[in-house]
Design an enzyme around this catalytic site. Structure first.
Site, PDB file in Angstrom:
ATOM      1  N   SER A 103       0.845  -1.191   0.000  1.00 29.39           N
ATOM      2  CA  SER A 103       0.000   0.000   0.000  1.00 29.39           C
ATOM      3  C   SER A 103       0.883   1.245   0.000  1.00 29.39           C
ATOM      4  CB  SER A 103      -0.855  -0.012   1.265  1.00 29.39           C
ATOM      5  OG  SER A 103      -1.334   1.274   1.541  1.00 29.39           O
ATOM      6  N   CYS A 105       0.543   3.585   1.775  1.00 28.82           N
ATOM      7  CA  CYS A 105       0.695   4.012   3.176  1.00 28.82           C
ATOM      8  C   CYS A 105       2.081   3.700   3.702  1.00 28.82           C
ATOM      9  CB  CYS A 105      -0.295   3.283   4.075  1.00 28.82           C
ATOM     10  SG  CYS A 105      -1.969   3.758   3.783  1.00 28.82           S
TER      11      CYS A 105
HETATM   12  N1  NAP Z   1      -8.545  -0.807   0.559  1.00 23.60           N
HETATM   13  C1  NAP Z   1      -7.591   0.001   0.176  1.00 23.60           C
HETATM   14  O1  NAP Z   1      -7.777   1.219   0.032  1.00 23.60           O
HETATM   15  C2  NAP Z   1      -6.219  -0.541  -0.118  1.00 23.60           C
HETATM   16  C3  NAP Z   1      -5.267   0.344  -0.639  1.00 23.60           C
HETATM   17  C4  NAP Z   1      -3.991  -0.126  -0.901  1.00 23.60           C
HETATM   18  C5  NAP Z   1      -3.684  -1.441  -0.645  1.00 23.60           C
HETATM   19  N2  NAP Z   1      -4.626  -2.276  -0.143  1.00 23.60           N
HETATM   20  C6  NAP Z   1      -4.221  -3.656   0.164  1.00 23.60           C
HETATM   21  O2  NAP Z   1      -5.026  -4.571  -0.558  1.00 23.60           O
HETATM   22  C7  NAP Z   1      -5.208  -5.762   0.235  1.00 23.60           C
HETATM   23  C8  NAP Z   1      -6.703  -6.045   0.352  1.00 23.60           C
HETATM   24  O3  NAP Z   1      -7.379  -4.946   0.925  1.00 23.60           O
HETATM   25  P1  NAP Z   1      -8.968  -4.876   0.989  1.00 23.60           P
HETATM   26  O4  NAP Z   1      -9.329  -3.445   0.902  1.00 23.60           O
HETATM   27  O5  NAP Z   1      -9.559  -5.857   0.041  1.00 23.60           O
HETATM   28  O6  NAP Z   1      -9.234  -5.340   2.493  1.00 23.60           O
HETATM   29  P2  NAP Z   1     -10.548  -6.032   3.100  1.00 23.60           P
HETATM   30  O7  NAP Z   1     -11.749  -5.692   2.298  1.00 23.60           O
HETATM   31  O8  NAP Z   1     -10.553  -5.736   4.544  1.00 23.60           O
HETATM   32  O9  NAP Z   1     -10.264  -7.576   2.892  1.00 23.60           O
HETATM   33  C9  NAP Z   1      -9.228  -8.209   3.567  1.00 23.60           C
HETATM   34  C10 NAP Z   1      -9.467  -9.686   3.544  1.00 23.60           C
HETATM   35  O10 NAP Z   1      -8.412 -10.332   4.283  1.00 23.60           O
HETATM   36  C11 NAP Z   1      -8.989 -11.365   5.036  1.00 23.60           C
HETATM   37  N3  NAP Z   1      -8.197 -11.732   6.207  1.00 23.60           N
HETATM   38  C12 NAP Z   1      -7.917 -10.991   7.304  1.00 23.60           C
HETATM   39  N4  NAP Z   1      -7.220 -11.702   8.191  1.00 23.60           N
HETATM   40  C13 NAP Z   1      -7.061 -12.953   7.648  1.00 23.60           C
HETATM   41  C14 NAP Z   1      -6.446 -14.136   8.087  1.00 23.60           C
HETATM   42  N5  NAP Z   1      -5.859 -14.231   9.280  1.00 23.60           N
HETATM   43  N6  NAP Z   1      -6.458 -15.222   7.272  1.00 23.60           N
HETATM   44  C15 NAP Z   1      -7.069 -15.161   6.062  1.00 23.60           C
HETATM   45  N7  NAP Z   1      -7.678 -14.059   5.590  1.00 23.60           N
HETATM   46  C16 NAP Z   1      -7.680 -12.964   6.386  1.00 23.60           C
HETATM   47  C17 NAP Z   1     -10.341 -10.817   5.472  1.00 23.60           C
HETATM   48  O11 NAP Z   1     -11.157 -11.889   5.838  1.00 23.60           O
HETATM   49  P3  NAP Z   1     -12.464 -11.650   6.744  1.00 23.60           P
HETATM   50  O12 NAP Z   1     -13.475 -11.160   5.760  1.00 23.60           O
HETATM   51  O13 NAP Z   1     -12.764 -12.976   7.317  1.00 23.60           O
HETATM   52  O14 NAP Z   1     -12.072 -10.620   7.784  1.00 23.60           O
HETATM   53  C18 NAP Z   1     -10.791 -10.112   4.194  1.00 23.60           C
HETATM   54  O15 NAP Z   1     -11.425 -11.024   3.321  1.00 23.60           O
HETATM   55  C19 NAP Z   1      -4.519  -5.500   1.585  1.00 23.60           C
HETATM   56  O16 NAP Z   1      -3.230  -6.035   1.559  1.00 23.60           O
HETATM   57  C20 NAP Z   1      -4.420  -4.002   1.623  1.00 23.60           C
HETATM   58  O17 NAP Z   1      -3.341  -3.580   2.397  1.00 23.60           O
HETATM   59  C21 NAP Z   1      -5.896  -1.871   0.117  1.00 23.60           C
END
Ligand code: NAP
Length: 305
Positions: A103, A105
């Protein structure tokens, strides 16, 4: 190709599964109940049984400024352990291709904008999300080390700017700025509020890309993985002020009241705009306008209310 997507229930994961290119692969998309990345023995047996050719690591503990401030231990420990567990286990299992999602961040708080990939670890991190950023730095570096030790292992990192879109989180405790503002202005409109607060003066600038476009980039990267740079920013290459996001969302949601700036609230970094030179030379660009992305996100929000 057998593709394992972690975090498949999340916003990025769901957008990867909804993308038309997903049908070109045999996709493994386990939920956390089937594959908990904090449980290394679960991880080892899952990889041994399913033997994916490539992993896209989109799982993580992700949240906005309030969640990061409230639970810094979880943001550091869970993200760090998930990254270490999956990278080391994938390496031991002989999986040669790994796309790690980091990210923007993780860039230092005072780094000059636009943020180039070589600025990682060149200064102090933003305190409001330091734990999350540290974990992202570690997994990014670990990908570099694994590749440096054995160049057959293509373990590479994509560094997206802020994202928004379908499958976003809209509850104020966990949400990022765009879904939080959609929800806030929608409620304000329903309650006929005359004013709505904006944290800070609204001049800070942010780059938000539609999550469907990130999914498009990921499939492009998978098709061109050998020539993808080790670390690559992905974003729009331009940004908007917080005030501009509020104005555009108000227009889409139909909120006609005024905005009041609350100067006592934290605002984070003044600007966070990625440098998109590597992304451009790699040959990809985002295609969804802010208006179209916000409208699709608002439709999703209304459908899931
Ligand atoms: N959203 C943004 O703006 C953004 C920006 C830049 C980068 N990213 C990166 O993109 C990636 C995905 O982000 P996102 O926005 O899709 O996040 P999200 O909607 O919160 O999804 C994260 C997923 O990870 C799963 N997870 C959490 N802990 C886990 C564990 N112990 N074992 C297996 N799965 C687990 C969660 O499962 P549950 O549903 O069961 O909790 C959820 O399905 C992350 O690496 C994030 O840093 C996101």
């Amino acid at each position: 190709m057998k593709l394992l997507i972690t975090g498949s229930a999340g916003m990025v994961g769901q957008n990867l599964l909804e993308h038309p290119d997903a049908t070109n692969y045999e996709v493994l998309a386990p939920r956390r109940s089937e594959l908990d990345l904090l449980d290394i023995s679960n991880l080892k047996s899952y990889l041994a049984i399913n033997q994916p050719d490539m992993i896209v690591h989109a799982a993580g503990v992700v949240g906005g400024i309030q969640a990061n401030i409230a639970e810094p231990v979880k943001f550091l420990v869970d993200n760090m352990n998930m990254g270490l567990n999956i990278l080391t286990t994938a390496k031991s299992a002989g999986i040669k291709r790994f796309l790690n999602l980091s990210s923007s961040c993780m860039y230092p708080k005072d780094a000059p904008n636009p943020l180039r990939e070589d600025l990682i670890l060149k200064g102090e991190l933003e305190p409001t999300n330091e734990g999350y950023a540290l974990a992202k730095v570690v997994s990014t570096r670990l990908c570099e080390y694994i590749h440096a030790e054995d160049e057959q292992f293509l373990y590479k990192t994509v560094i997206p700017c802020n994202l928004y879109g379908r499958h976003d989180k809209f509850d104020p405790k966990n949400s990022h700025m765009i879904p939080a503002v959609i929800s806030k202005l929608f409620d304000a409109k329903k309650s006929n509020l005359k004013t709505v607060d904006i944290w800070g003066d609204g001049q800070a600038r942010r780059e938000f890309m539609y999550a469907g476009d990130l999914a498009d980039f990921v499939y492009y990267a998978i098709r061109n993985f050998e020539r993808m740079p080790q670390n690559i920013n992905v974003g729009l290459g331009h940004d908007f002020s917080i005030n501009e996001y509020y104005a555009e969302i108000a227009r889409i949601v139909g909120f006609k009241g005024q905005f009041v700036h609350d100067l006592t609230k934290p605002v984070g970094m003044k600007q966070k705009l990625i440098d998109d030179s590597r992304m451009k030379s790699f040959g990809w660009k985002s295609s969804t306008s802010l208006e179209s992305g916000l409208m699709q996100t608002f439709e999703y929000f209304k459908d899931t209310q």
